[in-house]
Design a protein around this motif. Structure first.
Motif, PDB file in Angstrom:
ATOM      1  N   VAL A   1       0.499  -1.270  -0.262  1.00 55.05           N
ATOM      2  CA  VAL A   1      -0.383   0.410  -0.149  1.00 55.05           C
ATOM      3  C   VAL A   1       1.023   1.434   0.017  1.00 55.05           C
ATOM      4  O   VAL A   1       2.048   0.819   0.494  1.00 55.05           O
ATOM      5  N   ARG A   2      -0.372   2.534  -0.425  1.00 53.01           N
ATOM      6  CA  ARG A   2       0.434   3.139  -0.464  1.00 53.01           C
ATOM      7  C   ARG A   2       0.856   4.534   1.522  1.00 53.01           C
ATOM      8  O   ARG A   2       0.170   4.314   2.003  1.00 53.01           O
ATOM      9  N   GLN A   3       1.684   5.244   1.512  1.00 56.75           N
ATOM     10  CA  GLN A   3       1.617   5.287   3.069  1.00 56.75           C
ATOM     11  C   GLN A   3       0.616   6.822   2.447  1.00 56.75           C
ATOM     12  O   GLN A   3       0.822   7.531   1.244  1.00 56.75           O
ATOM     13  N   ALA A   4      -0.128   7.257   3.621  1.00 58.12           N
ATOM     14  CA  ALA A   4      -1.589   7.947   3.669  1.00 58.12           C
ATOM     15  C   ALA A   4      -0.249   9.174   4.509  1.00 58.12           C
ATOM     16  O   ALA A   4       0.380   9.133   4.707  1.00 58.12           O
ATOM     17  N   ALA A   5      -1.695  10.006   3.686  1.00 59.84           N
ATOM     18  CA  ALA A   5      -1.297  11.840   4.471  1.00 59.84           C
ATOM     19  C   ALA A   5      -1.057  11.779   5.589  1.00 59.84           C
ATOM     20  O   ALA A   5       0.108  12.138   5.813  1.00 59.84           O
ATOM     21  N   ASP A   6      -1.585  10.955   6.241  1.00 57.32           N
ATOM     22  CA  ASP A   6      -1.388  10.854   8.105  1.00 57.32           C
ATOM     23  C   ASP A   6      -0.040  10.129   8.442  1.00 57.32           C
ATOM     24  O   ASP A   6      -0.003  10.012   9.374  1.00 57.32           O
ATOM     25  N   GLY A   7       0.586   9.373   7.457  1.00 53.70           N
ATOM     26  CA  GLY A   7       1.410   8.477   8.024  1.00 53.70           C
ATOM     27  C   GLY A   7       1.351   6.932   8.049  1.00 53.70           C
ATOM     28  O   GLY A   7       2.412   6.231   8.109  1.00 53.70           O
ATOM     29  N   SER A   8       0.194   6.881   8.204  1.00 57.50           N
ATOM     30  CA  SER A   8      -0.283   5.285   8.130  1.00 57.50           C
ATOM     31  C   SER A   8       0.034   4.648   6.881  1.00 57.50           C
ATOM     32  O   SER A   8      -0.188   5.201   5.912  1.00 57.50           O
TER      33      SER A   8
ATOM     34  N   ALA B   1      -4.015   0.596  -2.609  1.00 53.92           N
ATOM     35  CA  ALA B   1      -3.127  -0.474  -2.734  1.00 53.92           C
ATOM     36  C   ALA B   1      -2.383  -0.334  -4.061  1.00 53.92           C
ATOM     37  O   ALA B   1      -2.539   0.567  -4.874  1.00 53.92           O
ATOM     38  N   VAL B   2      -0.903  -0.560  -4.494  1.00 56.84           N
ATOM     39  CA  VAL B   2      -0.282  -0.816  -5.274  1.00 56.84           C
ATOM     40  C   VAL B   2      -0.225  -1.200  -6.314  1.00 56.84           C
ATOM     41  O   VAL B   2       0.091  -2.297  -5.951  1.00 56.84           O
ATOM     42  N   ASP B   3      -0.331  -1.501  -7.403  1.00 61.32           N
ATOM     43  CA  ASP B   3      -0.874  -2.240  -8.668  1.00 61.32           C
ATOM     44  C   ASP B   3       0.741  -2.364  -9.224  1.00 61.32           C
ATOM     45  O   ASP B   3       1.757  -1.607  -9.680  1.00 61.32           O
TER      46      ASP B   3
ATOM     47  N   SER C   1       0.965  -5.493 -11.473  1.00 63.05           N
ATOM     48  CA  SER C   1       0.844  -6.253 -12.504  1.00 63.05           C
ATOM     49  C   SER C   1       1.748  -5.765 -13.319  1.00 63.05           C
ATOM     50  O   SER C   1       2.660  -5.130 -13.954  1.00 63.05           O
ATOM     51  N   ALA C   2       2.279  -7.018 -14.420  1.00 60.44           N
ATOM     52  CA  ALA C   2       2.989  -6.553 -15.414  1.00 60.44           C
ATOM     53  C   ALA C   2       2.665  -5.419 -16.693  1.00 60.44           C
ATOM     54  O   ALA C   2       3.316  -4.811 -17.239  1.00 60.44           O
ATOM     55  N   ALA C   3       1.482  -4.836 -16.374  1.00 64.45           N
ATOM     56  CA  ALA C   3       0.406  -4.066 -17.863  1.00 64.45           C
ATOM     57  C   ALA C   3       0.805  -2.600 -16.624  1.00 64.45           C
ATOM     58  O   ALA C   3       0.669  -1.434 -17.468  1.00 64.45           O
ATOM     59  N   ALA C   4       1.431  -2.709 -15.579  1.00 68.16           N
ATOM     60  CA  ALA C   4       1.143  -1.123 -14.674  1.00 68.16           C
ATOM     61  C   ALA C   4       2.613  -0.313 -15.070  1.00 68.16           C
ATOM     62  O   ALA C   4       3.668  -1.546 -15.748  1.00 68.16           O
ATOM     63  N   THR C   5       2.376   0.927 -15.112  1.00 61.74           N
ATOM     64  CA  THR C   5       3.234   2.039 -15.502  1.00 61.74           C
ATOM     65  C   THR C   5       3.786   2.718 -14.297  1.00 61.74           C
ATOM     66  O   THR C   5       3.148   2.689 -13.296  1.00 61.74           O
ATOM     67  N   TYR C   6       5.016   3.177 -13.882  1.00 57.07           N
ATOM     68  CA  TYR C   6       5.301   3.765 -12.277  1.00 57.07           C
ATOM     69  C   TYR C   6       5.954   5.133 -13.499  1.00 57.07           C
ATOM     70  O   TYR C   6       7.170   5.119 -13.497  1.00 57.07           O
ATOM     71  N   THR C   7       5.941   5.611 -11.919  1.00 49.06           N
ATOM     72  CA  THR C   7       7.061   7.330 -12.590  1.00 49.06           C
ATOM     73  C   THR C   7       7.801   7.479 -11.157  1.00 49.06           C
ATOM     74  O   THR C   7       7.057   7.032 -10.016  1.00 49.06           O
ATOM     75  N   ILE C   8       9.294   7.194 -11.177  1.00 51.58           N
ATOM     76  CA  ILE C   8       9.598   6.705  -9.845  1.00 51.58           C
ATOM     77  C   ILE C   8      11.123   7.924  -9.782  1.00 51.58           C
ATOM     78  O   ILE C   8      11.581   8.455 -11.716  1.00 51.58           O
ATOM     79  N   ALA C   9      11.615   8.076  -8.965  1.00 53.15           N
ATOM     80  CA  ALA C   9      12.746   8.766  -8.757  1.00 53.15           C
ATOM     81  C   ALA C   9      14.429   8.243  -8.551  1.00 53.15           C
ATOM     82  O   ALA C   9      14.038   7.652  -7.399  1.00 53.15           O
TER      83      ALA C   9
END
Length: 84
Positions: free
Chosen positions: A1-8, A13-15, A17-25
Motif C-alpha cells: 500500500v501507499r503511505q497515507a497523508a497521515d503517515g500510516s 494498494a499499489v498495482d 501487475s505487468a501492465a502497470a507503469t510507474y513514475t519514480i525518481a
C-alpha cells in the motif's frame, strides 16, 4: 500500500501487475543495477536530471532545514538509539 497523508500505511494498494507503469525518481547508479538493484536503465525515460531538480528545489526553498525524521527504526541487536 501507499503511505497515507497521515503517515500510516492505509493508503490505496499499489498495482504491481505487468501492465502497470510507474513514475519514480532514482539516480543513474541504481538505475544501472548498482548495489544489486534491478537494471532499469534500458526501460527508463529521462525527464529531469536529479541534481538539477534538487538544486532548483533548494534555491526555491532556501534555507532548507534537513532533519532526522525517525522513519527508519533499527530493531536488531547492536543498533544505535537515534532519536530526532
Amino acid at each position: 500500500v501507499r503511505q497515507a497523508a497521515d503517515g500510516s500505511c492505509t493508503g490505496p494498494a499499489v498495482d504491481f501487475s505487468a501492465a502497470a507503469t510507474y513514475t519514480i525518481a532514482m539516480n543513474d547508479f541504481m538505475a544501472s543495477g548498482g548495489d544489486g538493484y534491478p537494471v532499469l536503465i534500458d526501460r527508463a525515460v529521462t525527464r529531469e536530471l536529479m541534481d538539477q531538480v534538487v538544486e532548483a528545489y533548494i534555491q526555491a526553498n532556501s534555507p532548507v532545514a534537513p532533519a532526522i525524521q525517525g522513519r527508519i527504526v533499527c530493531t536488531g541487536t547492536g543498533c544505535p538509539t537515534v532519536r530526532p
